[in-house]
Design an enzyme around this catalytic site. Structure first.
Site, PDB file in Angstrom:
ATOM      1  N   ALA A  10      28.544  41.776  61.567  1.00  0.00           N
ATOM      2  CA  ALA A  10      30.203  41.895  60.746  1.00  0.00           C
ATOM      3  C   ALA A  10      29.925  42.112  59.459  1.00  0.00           C
ATOM      4  CB  ALA A  10      30.954  40.767  61.553  1.00  0.00           C
ATOM      5  N   GLY A  14      24.912  45.242  58.198  1.00  0.00           N
ATOM      6  CA  GLY A  14      25.117  45.099  59.670  1.00  0.00           C
ATOM      7  C   GLY A  14      25.857  46.001  60.454  1.00  0.00           C
ATOM      8  N   LEU A  35      30.849  34.896  61.222  1.00  0.00           N
ATOM      9  CA  LEU A  35      32.044  35.134  60.543  1.00  0.00           C
ATOM     10  C   LEU A  35      32.171  34.326  59.336  1.00  0.00           C
ATOM     11  CD1 LEU A  35      34.568  36.536  63.208  1.00  0.00           C
ATOM     12  CD2 LEU A  35      32.757  37.829  61.732  1.00  0.00           C
ATOM     13  N   THR A 124      14.618  41.797  51.486  1.00  0.00           N
ATOM     14  CA  THR A 124      15.195  42.175  50.209  1.00  0.00           C
ATOM     15  C   THR A 124      14.046  42.431  49.424  1.00  0.00           C
ATOM     16  OG1 THR A 124      16.424  41.529  48.361  1.00  0.00           O
ATOM     17  CG2 THR A 124      15.741  39.800  49.827  1.00  0.00           C
ATOM     18  N   ASP A 125      14.316  43.457  48.370  1.00  0.00           N
ATOM     19  CA  ASP A 125      13.268  43.492  47.144  1.00  0.00           C
ATOM     20  C   ASP A 125      13.098  42.327  46.403  1.00  0.00           C
ATOM     21  OD1 ASP A 125      15.855  43.793  45.977  1.00  0.00           O
ATOM     22  OD2 ASP A 125      15.226  45.740  45.046  1.00  0.00           O
ATOM     23  N   GLU A 126      14.269  41.257  46.408  1.00  0.00           N
ATOM     24  CA  GLU A 126      14.306  40.153  45.553  1.00  0.00           C
ATOM     25  C   GLU A 126      13.293  39.424  45.898  1.00  0.00           C
ATOM     26  OE1 GLU A 126      18.061  38.731  44.466  1.00  0.00           O
ATOM     27  OE2 GLU A 126      19.172  40.314  45.002  1.00  0.00           O
ATOM     28  N   TYR A 148      18.604  32.240  46.721  1.00  0.00           N
ATOM     29  CA  TYR A 148      18.882  33.237  47.567  1.00  0.00           C
ATOM     30  C   TYR A 148      17.327  33.769  48.158  1.00  0.00           C
ATOM     31  CZ  TYR A 148      19.406  38.091  49.329  1.00  0.00           C
ATOM     32  OH  TYR A 148      19.429  39.303  49.958  1.00  0.00           O
ATOM     33  N   LYS A 152      15.017  33.943  51.529  1.00  0.00           N
ATOM     34  CA  LYS A 152      14.726  35.082  52.251  1.00  0.00           C
ATOM     35  C   LYS A 152      13.234  35.042  52.370  1.00  0.00           C
ATOM     36  CE  LYS A 152      17.157  37.962  53.344  1.00  0.00           C
ATOM     37  NZ  LYS A 152      17.635  38.181  54.869  1.00  0.00           N
ATOM     38  N   ASN A 178      21.905  47.728  47.807  1.00  0.00           N
ATOM     39  CA  ASN A 178      22.732  48.401  48.634  1.00  0.00           C
ATOM     40  C   ASN A 178      24.007  48.946  47.970  1.00  0.00           C
ATOM     41  OD1 ASN A 178      21.910  48.927  52.120  1.00  0.00           O
ATOM     42  ND2 ASN A 178      20.421  47.949  50.643  1.00  0.00           N
ATOM     43  N   ARG A 212      18.721  48.330  38.370  1.00  0.00           N
ATOM     44  CA  ARG A 212      18.399  48.065  39.848  1.00  0.00           C
ATOM     45  C   ARG A 212      18.177  49.606  40.654  1.00  0.00           C
ATOM     46  NH1 ARG A 212      17.938  43.560  38.286  1.00  0.00           N
ATOM     47  NH2 ARG A 212      19.388  41.932  38.739  1.00  0.00           N
ATOM     48  N   ASN A 247      23.051  48.049  35.155  1.00  0.00           N
ATOM     49  CA  ASN A 247      24.273  47.691  35.702  1.00  0.00           C
ATOM     50  C   ASN A 247      25.517  48.321  34.665  1.00  0.00           C
ATOM     51  OD1 ASN A 247      23.379  46.376  37.544  1.00  0.00           O
ATOM     52  ND2 ASN A 247      23.386  44.280  36.599  1.00  0.00           N
TER      53      ASN A 247
HETATM   54  N1  LIG Z   1      23.425  43.973  49.932  1.00  0.00           N
HETATM   55  C1  LIG Z   1      22.208  44.450  49.706  1.00  0.00           C
HETATM   56  O1  LIG Z   1      22.230  45.013  48.577  1.00  0.00           O
HETATM   57  C2  LIG Z   1      20.822  43.975  50.353  1.00  0.00           C
HETATM   58  C3  LIG Z   1      19.814  44.583  49.792  1.00  0.00           C
HETATM   59  C4  LIG Z   1      18.609  44.268  50.717  1.00  0.00           C
HETATM   60  C5  LIG Z   1      18.531  43.454  51.703  1.00  0.00           C
HETATM   61  N2  LIG Z   1      19.863  42.818  52.202  1.00  0.00           N
HETATM   62  C6  LIG Z   1      19.926  42.048  53.145  1.00  0.00           C
HETATM   63  O2  LIG Z   1      20.627  42.795  54.349  1.00  0.00           O
HETATM   64  C7  LIG Z   1      21.115  41.707  55.171  1.00  0.00           C
HETATM   65  C8  LIG Z   1      22.775  41.870  55.190  1.00  0.00           C
HETATM   66  O3  LIG Z   1      23.238  41.889  53.833  1.00  0.00           O
HETATM   67  P1  LIG Z   1      24.847  42.223  53.651  1.00  0.00           P
HETATM   68  O4  LIG Z   1      24.784  42.603  52.265  1.00  0.00           O
HETATM   69  O5  LIG Z   1      25.201  43.012  54.726  1.00  0.00           O
HETATM   70  O6  LIG Z   1      25.381  40.901  53.749  1.00  0.00           O
HETATM   71  P2  LIG Z   1      26.740  40.483  53.980  1.00  0.00           P
HETATM   72  O7  LIG Z   1      26.961  39.175  53.302  1.00  0.00           O
HETATM   73  O8  LIG Z   1      27.804  41.342  53.715  1.00  0.00           O
HETATM   74  O9  LIG Z   1      26.671  40.169  55.529  1.00  0.00           O
HETATM   75  C9  LIG Z   1      26.187  38.830  55.973  1.00  0.00           C
HETATM   76  C10 LIG Z   1      26.862  38.618  57.722  1.00  0.00           C
HETATM   77  O10 LIG Z   1      25.896  37.603  57.998  1.00  0.00           O
HETATM   78  C11 LIG Z   1      26.751  36.959  58.705  1.00  0.00           C
HETATM   79  N3  LIG Z   1      26.268  35.393  58.723  1.00  0.00           N
HETATM   80  C12 LIG Z   1      26.047  34.661  57.696  1.00  0.00           C
HETATM   81  N4  LIG Z   1      25.505  33.449  58.204  1.00  0.00           N
HETATM   82  C13 LIG Z   1      25.226  33.572  59.246  1.00  0.00           C
HETATM   83  C14 LIG Z   1      24.951  32.599  60.433  1.00  0.00           C
HETATM   84  N5  LIG Z   1      24.373  31.365  59.887  1.00  0.00           N
HETATM   85  N6  LIG Z   1      24.832  33.069  61.745  1.00  0.00           N
HETATM   86  C15 LIG Z   1      25.306  34.088  62.073  1.00  0.00           C
HETATM   87  N7  LIG Z   1      26.041  34.951  61.152  1.00  0.00           N
HETATM   88  C16 LIG Z   1      25.718  34.778  59.881  1.00  0.00           C
HETATM   89  C17 LIG Z   1      28.006  36.881  57.944  1.00  0.00           C
HETATM   90  O11 LIG Z   1      29.185  36.175  58.420  1.00  0.00           O
HETATM   91  C18 LIG Z   1      28.131  38.251  57.663  1.00  0.00           C
HETATM   92  O12 LIG Z   1      28.613  38.937  58.628  1.00  0.00           O
HETATM   93  C19 LIG Z   1      20.787  40.259  54.512  1.00  0.00           C
HETATM   94  O13 LIG Z   1      19.807  39.831  55.356  1.00  0.00           O
HETATM   95  C20 LIG Z   1      20.421  40.606  53.416  1.00  0.00           C
HETATM   96  O14 LIG Z   1      19.431  39.792  52.588  1.00  0.00           O
HETATM   97  C21 LIG Z   1      20.817  43.025  51.386  1.00  0.00           C
END
Ligand SMILES: NC(=O)c1ccc[n+]([C@@H]2O[C@H](COP(=O)([O-])OP(=O)(O)OC[C@H]3O[C@@H](n4cnc5c(N)ncnc54)[C@H](O)[C@@H]3O)[C@@H](O)[C@H]2O)c1
Length: 334
Positions: A10, A14, A35, A124-126, A148, A152, A178, A212, A247
């Site tokens: 959600a 995802g 959520l 993540t790249d981080e 964070y 990860k 992203n 970035r 940025n």
């Molecule tokens: N956004 C970026 O730029 C980016 C880049 C590389 C990797 N990622 C990775 O991609 C994944 C998704 O990132 P995003 O940007 O969509 O994040 P987001 O914060 O938009 O979404 C995270 C989702 O995880 C759910 N969640 C959090 N804790 C939870 C738990 N304990 N149990 C079940 N659900 C839980 C939240 O409700 C939310 O729906 C993450 O693992 C993040 O580390 C993100």
């Protein structure tokens, strides 16, 4: 066609992945999501009535919620997108990051092991830390610098230990920064777009020269699907975007695209702010994936999406986010 359990489905990336798999691949998808403030059923609104889609509310650190979702979905694979994802929040309140990334990943791995399911960890790249010149490969040392990225990294190492020790069929896909529709307004691009549309100042950390490697969320979601299908057990695959920008360059593009009168306001930098991220994606390219969306085009479409979808961001911008913004930037939103 596959049956997938998408944890954290959600959220921003995802939900993009779920949309792709239902509409373009004909998979059956069950979402398990706690959520949190970042996870919203609105992100899946257009898919709610799809015959192959199910939603279950639950936390990945809750073994009963996880086994219930696996049983109900008869899934063949688990994908873990579930995470706390905002670096600033990890500095202010790291506890949820430890719980979700360490304990949550452990519970999912145990469940995958018990049922011999394929497992994909979204990362993540981080985890590599900052790089001044050049680009990170999958062999680069892990040097995370925030709560964070450190948690990860711990989750990635745990996944690899399950492959090595128990022979779990698991892969890791690491993305760069992203952007795109449905991203929470706490993150750089939606924050700046919405502030620009409202005439609010545009708060840029420090000198704004942090660089970035931008990837459109549909490209990262396709990389994740590709790695799920073609990646080798125990391997890591980086998926970086085609363009790098500072940025400040991004914010100036947003001012131009929105035609806003908002002014850039330099604010005190984030503690320990990484200067530059850059990912080499040669390994996943060799599997047949490549990014399709260039940053200029993707950013312009993203700005249009936020302009046209006030129903999506209005409830966020009028809720708890206002208090968060005030705490973080020391001023209130218009
Ligand atoms: N956004 C970026 O730029 C980016 C880049 C590389 C990797 N990622 C990775 O991609 C994944 C998704 O990132 P995003 O940007 O969509 O994040 P987001 O914060 O938009 O979404 C995270 C989702 O995880 C759910 N969640 C959090 N804790 C939870 C738990 N304990 N149990 C079940 N659900 C839980 C939240 O409700 C939310 O729906 C993450 O693992 C993040 O580390 C993100």
């Amino acid at each position: 066609m596959s049956k997938l359990l998408v944890c954290g489905g959600a959220g921003f990336i995802g939900s993009t992945f779920v949309r792709q798999r239902l509409l373009e691949h004909g998979d059956e998808v069950t979402v398990l999501d706690k959520l949190t403030y970042a996870g919203r059923e609105e992100n899946l609104k257009d898919l709610a009535d799809h015959a192959s889609f199910r939603f279950r509310r639950g936390a990945i650190e809750d073994p009963a919620a996880v086994s219930g979702a696996i049983e109900a979905s008869s899934c063949e694979a688990i994908l873990n997108f579930a995470a706390e994802t905002h670096v600033d929040r990890s500095i202010a309140e790291p506890d949820a990051f430890v719980k979700t990334h360490a304990l949550g990943t452990y519970v999912l791995l145990e469940a995958a092991r018990a049922q011999s399911l394929r497992y994909l960890q979204v990362s993540t790249d981080e985890v590599y830390g900052s790089i001044d010149v050049g680009t990170f490969t999958e062999e680069s040392p892990l040097k995370p610098s925030s709560p964070y990225s450190a948690t990860k990294t711990g989750a990635d190492l745990l996944v690899q230990s399950y492959v090595h020790t128990y022979g779990l069929s698991a892969v890791i896909c690491r993305g760069s920064n992203n952007y795109g529709p449905y991203q929470h307004p706490e993150k750089l691009i939606p924050l700046m777009v919405l502030n620009a549309l409202h005439g609010d100042p545009l708060p840029v950390y420090g000198d704004g020269l942090q660089t970035r490697n931008w990837i459109h969320c549909t490209d990262f979601a396709r990389a994740i699907g590709h790695v799920l299908e073609h990646g080798q057990d125990g391997e890591v695959y980086n998926a970086g975007g085609p363009d790098e920008e500072t940025n400040l360059e991004v914010v100036n593009r947003i001012i131009e695209l929105t035609g806003s009168d908002s002014r850039v306001e330099h604010v005190i930098d984030r503690p320990g702010h990484d200067r530059r991220y850059s990912l080499s994606s040669e390994k996943v390219r060799a599997l047949g994936w490549s990014p399709r969306v260039r940053f200029g085009e993707g950013l312009s479409e993203t700005v249009d999406w936020y302009r046209d979808n006030a129903w999506w961001w209005e409830p966020i911008r009028s809720g708890e986010y206002r208090a968060y913004y005030e705490r973080q930037y020391g001023r209130s939103l218009a």
